[in-house]
Each structure stands twice: as structure tokens, then as C-alpha cells.
Design a protein around this motif. Sequence first.
Motif, mmCIF file in Angstrom:
data_model
loop_
_atom_site.group_PDB
_atom_site.id
_atom_site.type_symbol
_atom_site.label_atom_id
_atom_site.label_comp_id
_atom_site.label_asym_id
_atom_site.label_seq_id
_atom_site.Cartn_x
_atom_site.Cartn_y
_atom_site.Cartn_z
ATOM 1 N N LEU A 72 -9.054 62.674 75.046
ATOM 2 C CA LEU A 72 -8.967 61.212 75.060
ATOM 3 C C LEU A 72 -8.631 60.656 73.678
ATOM 4 O O LEU A 72 -7.811 59.732 73.565
ATOM 5 C CB LEU A 72 -10.288 60.610 75.542
ATOM 6 C CG LEU A 72 -10.580 60.792 77.034
ATOM 7 C CD1 LEU A 72 -12.021 60.453 77.346
ATOM 8 C CD2 LEU A 72 -9.639 59.925 77.859
ATOM 9 N N THR A 73 -9.244 61.198 72.637
ATOM 10 C CA THR A 73 -8.955 60.680 71.295
ATOM 11 C C THR A 73 -7.494 60.961 70.927
ATOM 12 O O THR A 73 -6.877 60.183 70.212
ATOM 13 C CB THR A 73 -9.913 61.244 70.225
ATOM 14 O OG1 THR A 73 -9.925 62.668 70.299
ATOM 15 C CG2 THR A 73 -11.322 60.747 70.418
ATOM 16 N N TRP A 122 -8.055 56.839 72.508
ATOM 17 C CA TRP A 122 -9.401 56.373 72.845
ATOM 18 C C TRP A 122 -10.347 56.735 71.708
ATOM 19 O O TRP A 122 -10.189 57.780 71.076
ATOM 20 C CB TRP A 122 -9.888 57.014 74.148
ATOM 21 C CG TRP A 122 -9.105 56.588 75.356
ATOM 22 C CD1 TRP A 122 -7.958 57.162 75.822
ATOM 23 C CD2 TRP A 122 -9.387 55.490 76.231
ATOM 24 N NE1 TRP A 122 -7.513 56.493 76.933
ATOM 25 C CE2 TRP A 122 -8.372 55.460 77.219
ATOM 26 C CE3 TRP A 122 -10.410 54.535 76.281
ATOM 27 C CZ2 TRP A 122 -8.340 54.511 78.229
ATOM 28 C CZ3 TRP A 122 -10.378 53.590 77.299
ATOM 29 C CH2 TRP A 122 -9.362 53.586 78.256
ATOM 30 N N THR A 123 -11.332 55.878 71.452
ATOM 31 C CA THR A 123 -12.349 56.180 70.446
ATOM 32 C C THR A 123 -13.737 55.932 71.030
ATOM 33 O O THR A 123 -13.889 55.179 71.999
ATOM 34 C CB THR A 123 -12.181 55.301 69.176
ATOM 35 O OG1 THR A 123 -12.211 53.928 69.559
ATOM 36 C CG2 THR A 123 -10.870 55.595 68.467
ATOM 37 N N ILE A 153 -16.354 54.762 75.713
ATOM 38 C CA ILE A 153 -15.068 54.919 75.023
ATOM 39 C C ILE A 153 -14.295 53.610 75.111
ATOM 40 O O ILE A 153 -14.488 52.828 76.053
ATOM 41 C CB ILE A 153 -14.229 56.070 75.624
ATOM 42 C CG1 ILE A 153 -14.094 55.931 77.140
ATOM 43 C CG2 ILE A 153 -14.812 57.421 75.227
ATOM 44 C CD1 ILE A 153 -13.128 56.929 77.776
ATOM 45 N N THR A 154 -13.421 53.398 74.136
ATOM 46 C CA THR A 154 -12.668 52.149 74.101
ATOM 47 C C THR A 154 -11.236 52.399 73.672
ATOM 48 O O THR A 154 -10.946 53.374 72.970
ATOM 49 C CB THR A 154 -13.355 51.129 73.158
ATOM 50 O OG1 THR A 154 -12.700 49.867 73.274
ATOM 51 C CG2 THR A 154 -13.301 51.576 71.717
ATOM 52 N N LYS A 155 -10.331 51.524 74.135
ATOM 53 C CA LYS A 155 -8.932 51.579 73.716
ATOM 54 C C LYS A 155 -8.322 50.189 73.858
ATOM 55 O O LYS A 155 -8.651 49.459 74.791
ATOM 56 C CB LYS A 155 -8.153 52.590 74.563
ATOM 57 C CG LYS A 155 -6.679 52.736 74.172
ATOM 58 C CD LYS A 155 -5.999 53.851 74.963
ATOM 59 C CE LYS A 155 -4.502 53.916 74.683
ATOM 60 N NZ LYS A 155 -3.838 55.025 75.396
ATOM 61 N N THR A 182 -13.269 48.994 77.673
ATOM 62 C CA THR A 182 -14.407 49.876 77.392
ATOM 63 C C THR A 182 -14.802 50.552 78.697
ATOM 64 O O THR A 182 -14.908 49.898 79.737
ATOM 65 C CB THR A 182 -15.605 49.081 76.829
ATOM 66 O OG1 THR A 182 -15.220 48.470 75.602
ATOM 67 C CG2 THR A 182 -16.799 49.998 76.575
ATOM 68 N N ALA A 241 -9.662 56.544 82.563
ATOM 69 C CA ALA A 241 -8.908 56.461 81.297
ATOM 70 C C ALA A 241 -7.530 57.087 81.452
ATOM 71 O O ALA A 241 -6.525 56.519 80.998
ATOM 72 C CB ALA A 241 -9.692 57.155 80.173
ATOM 73 N N ASP A 263 -3.829 55.280 81.067
ATOM 74 C CA ASP A 263 -2.778 55.777 80.171
ATOM 75 C C ASP A 263 -1.491 56.010 80.953
ATOM 76 O O ASP A 263 -0.406 55.652 80.501
ATOM 77 C CB ASP A 263 -3.216 57.081 79.491
ATOM 78 C CG ASP A 263 -4.269 56.857 78.409
ATOM 79 O OD1 ASP A 263 -4.353 55.723 77.888
ATOM 80 O OD2 ASP A 263 -5.005 57.810 78.093
#
Length: 99
Positions: free
Chosen positions: A18-19, A23-24, A32-34, A74, A91, A95
Motif C-alpha cells: 500500500l505504501t 498510502w500512509t 491508512i490514508t491517501k 481514510t 484501497a 487505486d
Amino acid sequence: MDAHKLEGTDRDQALEALTGHGWTLVEGRDAITKRFVFGDFNEAFGWMTRVALVAEHMNHHPEWFNVYKTVEVTLTTHDMGGISNLDVALASKMDRFAG
Ligand SMILES: C[C@H](O)[C@H](O)[C@H]1CNC2=NC(N)=NC(=O)C2=N1
């Protein structure tokens, strides 16, 4: 889809993937958030609509905030108090839909 909280190496591997896609981890909570930025509001809201239909089908819903062409997302699993496989699945749908 069966929900389970991610732990151990499953979690590490999922977070690494994800990162790699922007995403972080959220500070202070297991989420997680983006930030997604589109060309205009029409694109942003069209994407939100497509995601909303999938989210409802999954019975797994995002926290999100839209201003014009930007959507801040989030993801966490409230029922489990943390990140689950459903967050990872949603997520990756987000994407994919964002192209
Ligand atoms: C009752 C209902 O099934 C639950 O509240 C579902 C709905 N959507 C959900 N969405 C998310 N993100 N986390 C949940 O725990 C969750 N639970």
C-alpha cells in the motif's frame, strides 16, 4: 468477504504494498490514508460514486472528505479497531478506479 484484522507478516506485506501506492499510516490510530487528486470535480465525484457502489456491496465504508477535485480517504475497520483485509481490498479498488 470475511473480515479479519491484519497482523504479523500479513500486515507488514500489505502495508508495504500500500505504501508503494501512496498510502500512509495515520498517526495515532490504526488506519491508512491517501489523497486522490483528479482533473476536476466531475472526475472526483464520478470516482467516489464508483467506489461507493463497491463499498456498499462490500459493506465496508470509507471515511472521506471531498473538496472540488481532491478526495482525502481514510480506511480502517471500525468493528475491529484497526486495519483489516477489507481495508486492503477497498484501497486497491480505489487505486484501480483512479487509474
Ligand atoms: C453494521 C455494519 O455491518 C457495520 O457497521 C459495518 C459497516 N461498514 C463498515 N465500514 C468500515 N470501514 N468499518 C466497519 O467496521 C464497518 N462495519
